[in-house]
Scaffold this motif. Structure first.
Motif, PDB file in Angstrom:
ATOM      1  N   ARG A  49      44.619 103.064 143.716  1.00 23.94           N
ATOM      2  CA  ARG A  49      46.001 103.384 143.331  1.00 23.94           C
ATOM      3  C   ARG A  49      46.972 102.356 143.886  1.00 23.94           C
ATOM      4  O   ARG A  49      47.886 101.900 143.203  1.00 23.94           O
ATOM      5  N   ALA A  50      46.777 101.960 145.150  1.00 25.54           N
ATOM      6  CA  ALA A  50      47.652 100.957 145.766  1.00 25.54           C
ATOM      7  C   ALA A  50      47.565  99.630 145.020  1.00 25.54           C
ATOM      8  O   ALA A  50      48.583  98.964 144.798  1.00 25.54           O
ATOM      9  N   GLU A  53      49.419 100.028 141.710  1.00 21.87           N
ATOM     10  CA  GLU A  53      50.870 100.042 141.958  1.00 21.87           C
ATOM     11  C   GLU A  53      51.396  98.635 142.217  1.00 21.87           C
ATOM     12  O   GLU A  53      52.484  98.283 141.772  1.00 21.87           O
ATOM     13  N   SER A  54      50.599  97.824 142.927  1.00 19.31           N
ATOM     14  CA  SER A  54      51.048  96.461 143.252  1.00 19.31           C
ATOM     15  C   SER A  54      51.091  95.565 142.018  1.00 19.31           C
ATOM     16  O   SER A  54      51.762  94.536 142.021  1.00 19.31           O
ATOM     17  N   LYS A  56      52.018  96.659 138.967  1.00 21.17           N
ATOM     18  CA  LYS A  56      52.970  97.204 137.991  1.00 21.17           C
ATOM     19  C   LYS A  56      54.288  96.466 138.095  1.00 21.17           C
ATOM     20  O   LYS A  56      54.586  95.837 139.093  1.00 21.17           O
ATOM     21  N   GLU A  77      50.660  96.700 131.879  1.00 22.50           N
ATOM     22  CA  GLU A  77      51.481  97.830 132.327  1.00 22.50           C
ATOM     23  C   GLU A  77      50.853  99.148 131.896  1.00 22.50           C
ATOM     24  O   GLU A  77      50.766 100.092 132.679  1.00 22.50           O
ATOM     25  N   ASN A  80      47.655  99.807 133.964  1.00 31.43           N
ATOM     26  CA  ASN A  80      47.976 100.250 135.321  1.00 31.43           C
ATOM     27  C   ASN A  80      48.408 101.709 135.335  1.00 31.43           C
ATOM     28  O   ASN A  80      47.992 102.479 136.204  1.00 31.43           O
ATOM     29  N   ARG A  81      49.229 102.100 134.389  1.00 30.70           N
ATOM     30  CA  ARG A  81      49.670 103.504 134.318  1.00 30.70           C
ATOM     31  C   ARG A  81      48.492 104.435 134.056  1.00 30.70           C
ATOM     32  O   ARG A  81      48.406 105.525 134.623  1.00 30.70           O
ATOM     33  N   ILE A  84      46.435 104.770 137.280  1.00 33.65           N
ATOM     34  CA  ILE A  84      47.139 105.624 138.242  1.00 33.65           C
ATOM     35  C   ILE A  84      47.023 107.090 137.840  1.00 33.65           C
ATOM     36  O   ILE A  84      46.772 107.952 138.686  1.00 33.65           O
ATOM     37  N   ASP A  88      45.180 109.814 140.136  1.00 31.14           N
ATOM     38  CA  ASP A  88      45.931 110.988 140.596  1.00 31.14           C
ATOM     39  C   ASP A  88      45.223 112.285 140.214  1.00 31.14           C
ATOM     40  O   ASP A  88      45.165 113.224 141.009  1.00 31.14           O
TER      41      ASP A  88
END
Length: 114
Positions: A49-50, A53-54, A56, A77, A80-81, A84, A88
């Motif tokens: 996840r980290a 996020e980096s 995005k 993009e 990445n979403r 994530i 999650d």
């Protein structure tokens, strides 16, 4: 001119989606995980996840995509979403299993990749 276009297309194919890869389809079923395995997986998920996020938003990958192949930034993009969201969802399932099994609940520290 054809060489430049070909080079850009090859770059785009090689570099598309710099998002980290994650799928829960190959993960061990939650019911079969021990408390230690749950904690290990939570730590790995935090790292994935980290990383996503980096990458995005205004990341070096997206800037390069915009400069050389703008659709790549959009795909990156979206990827990445997606990663994530999957991470999650799996994290939520693991946290519920952790509580149900009476495991010690700890905040996972992300595992960094070498």
């Amino acid at each position: 001119m054809k060489k430049i276009a070909l080079g850009l297309m090859l770059f785009a194919l090689a570099a598309t989606s710099c998002a980290p890869k994650y799928t829960s389809a190959t993960a061990k079923p939650i019911a079969e995980l021990s408390c230690g395995e749950i904690n290990d997986e939570l730590r790995k998920l935090a790292g994935v996840r980290a990383e996503a996020e980096s990458k995005k938003g205004v990341s070096k990958e997206n800037v390069l995509f915009v400069l050389f192949f703008w659709p790549g930034a959009v795909v990156n993009e979206m990827d990445n979403r997606d990663v994530i969201a999957k991470v999650d969802a799996r994290t939520e399932e693991l946290t519920k299993a952790q509580r149900a099994k009476g495991c010690a609940v700890t905040a996972p520290a992300p595992v960094s990749k070498p």
